[in-house]
Design a protein around this motif. Structure first.
Motif, PDB file in Angstrom:
ATOM      1  N   UNK A 195     -11.135   5.197  10.927  1.00  0.00           N
ATOM      2  CA  UNK A 195     -11.237   6.099  12.066  1.00  0.00           C
ATOM      3  C   UNK A 195     -10.162   7.168  11.909  1.00  0.00           C
ATOM      4  N   UNK A 196     -10.371   8.338  12.489  1.00  0.00           N
ATOM      5  CA  UNK A 196      -9.409   9.425  12.318  1.00  0.00           C
ATOM      6  C   UNK A 196      -8.003   8.995  12.738  1.00  0.00           C
ATOM      7  N   UNK A 197      -7.906   8.198  13.786  1.00  0.00           N
ATOM      8  CA  UNK A 197      -6.593   7.758  14.250  1.00  0.00           C
ATOM      9  C   UNK A 197      -5.989   6.713  13.315  1.00  0.00           C
ATOM     10  N   UNK A 198      -6.812   5.773  12.845  1.00  0.00           N
ATOM     11  CA  UNK A 198      -6.288   4.753  11.930  1.00  0.00           C
ATOM     12  C   UNK A 198      -5.852   5.389  10.609  1.00  0.00           C
ATOM     13  N   UNK A 199      -6.605   6.401  10.145  1.00  0.00           N
ATOM     14  CA  UNK A 199      -6.217   7.124   8.924  1.00  0.00           C
ATOM     15  C   UNK A 199      -4.922   7.892   9.162  1.00  0.00           C
ATOM     16  N   UNK A 200      -4.754   8.458  10.363  1.00  0.00           N
ATOM     17  CA  UNK A 200      -3.523   9.154  10.731  1.00  0.00           C
ATOM     18  C   UNK A 200      -2.333   8.194  10.692  1.00  0.00           C
ATOM     19  N   UNK A 201      -2.514   6.983  11.229  1.00  0.00           N
ATOM     20  CA  UNK A 201      -1.425   6.010  11.256  1.00  0.00           C
ATOM     21  C   UNK A 201      -0.971   5.640   9.846  1.00  0.00           C
ATOM     22  N   UNK A 202      -1.932   5.491   8.924  1.00  0.00           N
ATOM     23  CA  UNK A 202      -1.583   5.112   7.552  1.00  0.00           C
ATOM     24  C   UNK A 202      -1.141   6.331   6.743  1.00  0.00           C
ATOM     25  N   UNK A 203      -2.036   7.331   6.661  1.00  0.00           N
ATOM     26  CA  UNK A 203      -1.781   8.469   5.783  1.00  0.00           C
ATOM     27  C   UNK A 203      -0.640   9.345   6.228  1.00  0.00           C
ATOM     28  N   UNK A 204      -0.524   9.601   7.539  1.00  0.00           N
ATOM     29  CA  UNK A 204       0.505  10.514   8.042  1.00  0.00           C
ATOM     30  C   UNK A 204       1.802   9.782   8.386  1.00  0.00           C
ATOM     31  N   UNK A 205       1.697   8.761   9.243  1.00  0.00           N
ATOM     32  CA  UNK A 205       2.919   8.107   9.716  1.00  0.00           C
ATOM     33  C   UNK A 205       3.554   7.199   8.670  1.00  0.00           C
ATOM     34  N   UNK A 206       2.736   6.324   8.054  1.00  0.00           N
ATOM     35  CA  UNK A 206       3.293   5.365   7.095  1.00  0.00           C
ATOM     36  C   UNK A 206       3.699   6.049   5.792  1.00  0.00           C
ATOM     37  N   UNK A 207       2.789   6.883   5.251  1.00  0.00           N
ATOM     38  CA  UNK A 207       3.046   7.485   3.941  1.00  0.00           C
ATOM     39  C   UNK A 207       3.931   8.726   4.022  1.00  0.00           C
ATOM     40  N   UNK A 208       3.590   9.660   4.908  1.00  0.00           N
ATOM     41  CA  UNK A 208       4.295  10.947   4.925  1.00  0.00           C
ATOM     42  C   UNK A 208       5.587  10.903   5.726  1.00  0.00           C
TER      43      UNK A 208
ATOM     44  N   UNK B 187       0.834  -1.208   0.000  1.00  0.00           N
ATOM     45  CA  UNK B 187       0.000   0.000   0.000  1.00  0.00           C
ATOM     46  C   UNK B 187       0.863   1.250   0.000  1.00  0.00           C
ATOM     47  N   UNK B 188       1.988   1.198   0.713  1.00  0.00           N
ATOM     48  CA  UNK B 188       2.891   2.349   0.757  1.00  0.00           C
ATOM     49  C   UNK B 188       3.503   2.610  -0.611  1.00  0.00           C
ATOM     50  N   UNK B 189       3.886   1.549  -1.301  1.00  0.00           N
ATOM     51  CA  UNK B 189       4.460   1.695  -2.640  1.00  0.00           C
ATOM     52  C   UNK B 189       3.419   2.212  -3.629  1.00  0.00           C
ATOM     53  N   UNK B 190       2.194   1.699  -3.516  1.00  0.00           N
ATOM     54  CA  UNK B 190       1.132   2.046  -4.461  1.00  0.00           C
ATOM     55  C   UNK B 190       0.357   3.290  -4.043  1.00  0.00           C
ATOM     56  N   UNK B 191       0.649   3.832  -2.840  1.00  0.00           N
ATOM     57  CA  UNK B 191      -0.082   4.966  -2.280  1.00  0.00           C
ATOM     58  C   UNK B 191      -1.588   4.687  -2.270  1.00  0.00           C
TER      59      UNK B 191
END
Length: 401
Positions: A119-132, A100-104
């Motif tokens: 959830x806002x926190x789960x989206x934060x974990x993926x979108x902010x921490x993992x991707x950004x 998912x990180x490679x494919x965004x």
């Protein structure tokens, strides 16, 4: 008509009724029940309620009228999607995160397929921490598992709204579950709330620290992320010595436009693509653009220079930079502006060298005088025979002392 078709028809009619209401009345009239219906329909096919499968239902209800032919078509499309999904090779959650990180892949797709709530926190974990921020996938997955096991999703959301969150009893309860990233989430959540109320982003001056500015160029942009709640980010590679490092640059939309405008045809294409995305039906969802996949090549930032800084946080009473390769863009300079600034800096440096030499000449003059050499001869040997130059050397020498 079988039960599935009846369910689809009921879903279509309910969505059509909601479309005619205002957003507020829509929520009051049972928006949650429509989501429940989507989950039930997809569950019948063994599909998670991720965005790519929910989109099939959204495309269905966007049609002007419903009939048997349309119901058959949607049923067939769901069956085909389910067949591909269920027969796909089984991979671990960690592998899914890495892919998912490679494919965004949007968190709204990924999380339901992993079995976690959107959830806002789960989206934060993926979108902010993992991707950004490029936090490793294993750490993100561990956090997801801990929150799911403790079932504290809503508690973390509440914590993110409390001003002095780390003194609240709820914070200590969360820490008992050994959650690693709630401080990052709470701090970002509060900054977003403050920035939203102030109408602008929180600046280092308002935070209380002086940023360590640095200039970067020749950035290879691979991905662009943005949504209506957070500032855009560009993710790419930056040369550091003999290797390339992966970095994330957070900037204002106006700065993103400036970057794209400096990047010739490809920049213009990406700008038009972003405008299309923002005006589309999914404009309220986070958008990830894989530049190479969409345009066949990465975006080379050769004609602009970014003045950037790392965000800082307090640790033991001192401001320290984050360890992640995350930067905020302070200014963007064109090549012409950068060359002018570099030339000015070079000239200032040479002027300082000259002043240093002139100031040192006075010391030489003093040594000559101590050796009994006449004032006029000492000035001549020190190169200070000009009266104005002599005064300047005197003052510069005093400054050095």
């Amino acid at each position: 008509m079988d039960k599935l078709k009846l369910k689809l028809q009921e879903y279509y009619q309910r969505c059509q009724r909601q479309e005619t209401r205002s957003k507020t009345s829509r929520e009051q009239a049972g928006g949650a029940s429509v989501l429940d219906m989507e989950n039930d329909i997809l569950l019948q096919f063994g599909l998670p309620s991720s965005k790519r499968f929910v989109q099939i239902l959204h495309d269905f209800v966007s049609q002007r009228e419903v009939n048997d032919h349309l119901l058959d078509y949607v049923s067939k499309k769901l069956r085909t999607a389910a067949r591909k999904y269920l027969l796909a090779p089984v991979i671990s959650d960690l592998e899914q995160l890495d892919q998912a990180k490679e494919q965004k892949k949007t968190p709204y797709d990924l999380l339901p397929e992993l079995g976690y709530p959107v959830n806002d926190y789960s989206v934060f974990l993926i979108g902010e921490l993992l991707y950004r921020r490029n936090i490793i996938a294993a750490d993100v997955l561990e956090e997801l598992k801990k929150v799911q096991y403790a079932d504290v999703w809503d508690d973390i959301l509440l914590l993110g709204k409390i001003m002095n969150y780390n003194t609240h009893e709820l914070y200590h309860r969360m820490k008992d579950h050994e959650l690693r990233f709630i401080d990052d989430y709470a701090q970002q959540s509060l900054k977003q709330q403050n920035a939203k109320s102030a109408g602008k982003k929180a600046l280092p001056a308002s935070e209380g620290y002086t940023p360590n500015l640095r200039m970067v160029s020749k950035l290879q942009v691979e991905d662009i992320l943005f949504d209506e709640q957070q500032m855009p980010s560009i993710i790419g590679k930056l040369k550091s010595g003999s290797r390339y490092i992966r970095v994330t640059m957070v900037m204002e939309f106006s700065q993103l436009n400036q970057v794209l405008q400096s990047s010739a045809e490809l920049g213009a294409e990406i700008g038009a693509f972003i405008k299309k995305k923002l005006s589309g039906s999914q404009k309220d969802k986070p958008i990830a653009i894989d530049v190479r996949a969409e345009f066949g090549q990465v975006l080379q930032l050769d004609d602009c220079h970014l003045e950037v800084y790392k965000p800082q946080h307090q640790s033991r009473g001192k401001w320290v930079e984050t360890k992640d390769n995350l930067y905020f863009v302070d200014k963007i300079l064109s090549r012409k502006e950068y060359d002018k600034k570099s030339k000015e800096a070079e000239i200032r440096g040479k002027i300082e060298e000259c002043l240093e030499l002139i100031g040192g000449s006075y010391g030489y003059y003093q040594r000559m005088r101590k050796l009994g050499i006449t004032d006029e001869e000492a000035k001549l040997r020190a190169g200070l025979q000009d009266e104005l130059l002599f005064k300047l050397s005197t003052f510069l020498h005093k400054l050095r002392d």
